[in-house]
Enzyme design. Sequence first.
Site, PDB file in Angstrom:
ATOM      1  NE  ARG A   1       1.296   5.946   8.354  1.00  9.14           N
ATOM      2  CZ  ARG A   1       0.270   6.215   7.509  1.00  9.14           C
ATOM      3  NH1 ARG A   1      -0.825   5.851   7.269  1.00  9.14           N
ATOM      4  NH2 ARG A   1       0.814   7.380   6.630  1.00  9.14           N
TER       5      ARG A   1
ATOM      6  CB  CYS B   1       3.599   3.553   5.811  1.00  6.92           C
ATOM      7  SG  CYS B   1       2.474   2.970   4.625  1.00  6.92           S
TER       8      CYS B   1
END
Length: 124
Positions: free
Chosen positions: A102, A104
């Site tokens: 991920r 972010c």
Amino acid sequence: MNKIISTDKAPKAIGPYSQAYLCGNTLYCSGQIAINPETNEFIGGTIEDQTNQILKNIGGLLEAAGYGFEDVVKTTCFIADMKDFGVFNGLYEKAFVSKPARSCVAAKELPKGALAEIEVIAVK
């Protein structure tokens, strides 16, 4: 095999792009914001409201291609205010139990004044 994925379980594309694109066994999903696909209206509300809708939209795209959340290998998340990260992350964690890679980042501005946006890549 390349195939455009289109479903009524996620918002219609509002520009020159596809909801999702299947290339071989890899599914690339366009970023999702909190648009209700039944009304095509932005739901607004809290980060919790918006994140829940985003996750529903992602689920609809994945399902339309024959994939599930467990097939997601990479997400990119955009949050308008990092003060919302805790709530966002708690909901994200419940959906993405396979813990994909991920990124972010805080975004200065998202479409329609959204508080969050998520795009995913899934592989079978």
